[in-house]
Write a protein that holds these residues in place. Structure first.
Motif, PDB file in Angstrom:
ATOM      1  N   GLY A  83       0.612  -0.968   0.004  1.00 41.94           N
ATOM      2  CA  GLY A  83      -0.261  -0.183  -0.358  1.00 41.94           C
ATOM      3  C   GLY A  83       0.701   0.907  -0.173  1.00 41.94           C
ATOM      4  N   LYS A  84       2.832   1.196   0.121  1.00 36.41           N
ATOM      5  CA  LYS A  84       2.688   2.209   0.009  1.00 36.41           C
ATOM      6  C   LYS A  84       3.428   2.655  -0.877  1.00 36.41           C
ATOM      7  N   GLU A  85       3.582   1.354  -2.225  1.00 35.01           N
ATOM      8  CA  GLU A  85       4.150   1.923  -3.648  1.00 35.01           C
ATOM      9  C   GLU A  85       3.267   3.576  -3.895  1.00 35.01           C
ATOM     10  N   GLY A  86       4.188   3.891  -4.735  1.00 35.73           N
ATOM     11  CA  GLY A  86       3.447   4.959  -4.679  1.00 35.73           C
ATOM     12  C   GLY A  86       2.545   5.186  -6.243  1.00 35.73           C
ATOM     13  N   VAL A  87       2.869   4.272  -6.694  1.00 37.30           N
ATOM     14  CA  VAL A  87       2.123   4.075  -8.389  1.00 37.30           C
ATOM     15  C   VAL A  87       0.330   3.550  -8.062  1.00 37.30           C
ATOM     16  N   LEU A  88       0.442   3.334  -6.843  1.00 39.41           N
ATOM     17  CA  LEU A  88      -0.496   2.985  -6.511  1.00 39.41           C
ATOM     18  C   LEU A  88      -1.821   4.636  -6.219  1.00 39.41           C
ATOM     19  N   TYR A 131      -0.254   6.876 -18.555  1.00 35.28           N
ATOM     20  CA  TYR A 131       0.192   7.054 -17.398  1.00 35.28           C
ATOM     21  C   TYR A 131       0.700   5.841 -16.882  1.00 35.28           C
ATOM     22  N   TYR A 132       0.012   4.730 -16.354  1.00 30.86           N
ATOM     23  CA  TYR A 132       0.228   4.018 -15.528  1.00 30.86           C
ATOM     24  C   TYR A 132       1.868   3.059 -16.333  1.00 30.86           C
ATOM     25  N   LEU A 137       7.073   1.289 -14.561  1.00 31.13           N
ATOM     26  CA  LEU A 137       8.415   1.153 -15.336  1.00 31.13           C
ATOM     27  C   LEU A 137       9.155   2.257 -14.182  1.00 31.13           C
ATOM     28  N   ALA A 138       8.734   3.539 -14.346  1.00 28.83           N
ATOM     29  CA  ALA A 138       9.641   4.940 -13.601  1.00 28.83           C
ATOM     30  C   ALA A 138       9.880   4.105 -12.399  1.00 28.83           C
ATOM     31  N   SER A 161       5.195  -7.118 -12.298  1.00 27.55           N
ATOM     32  CA  SER A 161       5.900  -7.173 -11.300  1.00 27.55           C
ATOM     33  C   SER A 161       7.264  -6.319 -10.750  1.00 27.55           C
ATOM     34  N   LYS A 162       7.195  -6.958  -9.504  1.00 23.75           N
ATOM     35  CA  LYS A 162       8.266  -5.607  -8.880  1.00 23.75           C
ATOM     36  C   LYS A 162       8.624  -6.569  -6.809  1.00 23.75           C
TER      37      LYS A 162
END
Length: 207
Positions: A83-88, A131-132, A137-138, A161-162
């Motif tokens: 939940g801390k991932e900025g992309v969300l 956008y996503y 990827l960045a 994935s990450k």
């Protein structure tokens, strides 16, 4: 008189034995009913899992259905990390969050946990996907799959994935207006789902 007293004593003991016997029979009957109910539930769930194409052994079903699986499930902490991932949280300008959900792996039949958000966006599908894709990827996400038609309006789903430390996260984006199951409102408003999923088995919803 002495004989009568002996008879009374024997009769009392006999009544106590009969009462104990009845209690034991009642306990056995209740236990049998419980066993029958549990067996019926397990068999029904096993048959259901076969129909869903993901058969699970009865012991696995018992482990999950009784909640025992959640006692050792690490994915509650994983959900907090994902939940801390900025992309969300980052969105195209104008997108508005309308719902959020968190699920541990032990709460899901396929043993997959997730953190999911639904957004409402009036922009085009192409804008959402681009956008996503760029944002993820960045941020270190690796593109696994990009599904849908290559012709306009756009592709409809991303899967990336990450490595998130203790586990691998799978990020998927689905634009609902392009899906057959979308409601009229979802087609009109441009809603999309953004989700990171994970599992002790190392897979996710889109992995």
């Amino acid at each position: 008189m002495a004989g009568s007293g002996v008879d009374d004593g024997l009769s009392l003991r006999a009544r106590k034995v009969r009462r104990r016997g009845r209690r034991a029979a009642a306990v056995s009957a209740v236990a049998l009913v419980i066993v029958c109910v549990v067996t019926a539930v397990v068999v029904a769930e096993f048959l259901r899992s076969l129909l869903l194409g993901s058969p699970r052994l009865p012991l696995t079903l018992i482990w999950q259905r009784t909640g025992l699986a959640c006692m050792t499930d690490p994915t509650g902490e994983w959900a907090a990390r994902a939940g801390k991932e900025g992309v969300l949280r980052d969105t195209p300008p104008g997108a508005v969050k309308i719902s959020e959900s968190v699920t541990r792996a032990c709460e899901n039949e396929r043993n997959i946990g997730s953190v999911g958000l639904r957004y409402r966006f009036s922009g085009s599908t192409g804008t959402t996907m681009a956008y996503y894709r760029k944002r993820a990827l960045a941020d270190g996400w690796r593109l696994l799959r990009e599904d849908g038609d290559s012709a306009p309006p756009a592709k409809e789903q991303l899967c990336l994935s990450k490595n998130l430390g203790e586990f691998t996260g799978y990020l998927d984006l689905t634009v609902l207006r392009l899906k057959d199951y979308a409601t009229e409102e979802e087609r009109r408003t441009g809603d999309y789902d953004l989700r990171i999923s994970f599992s002790p088995g190392g897979f996710g919803w889109c992995g």
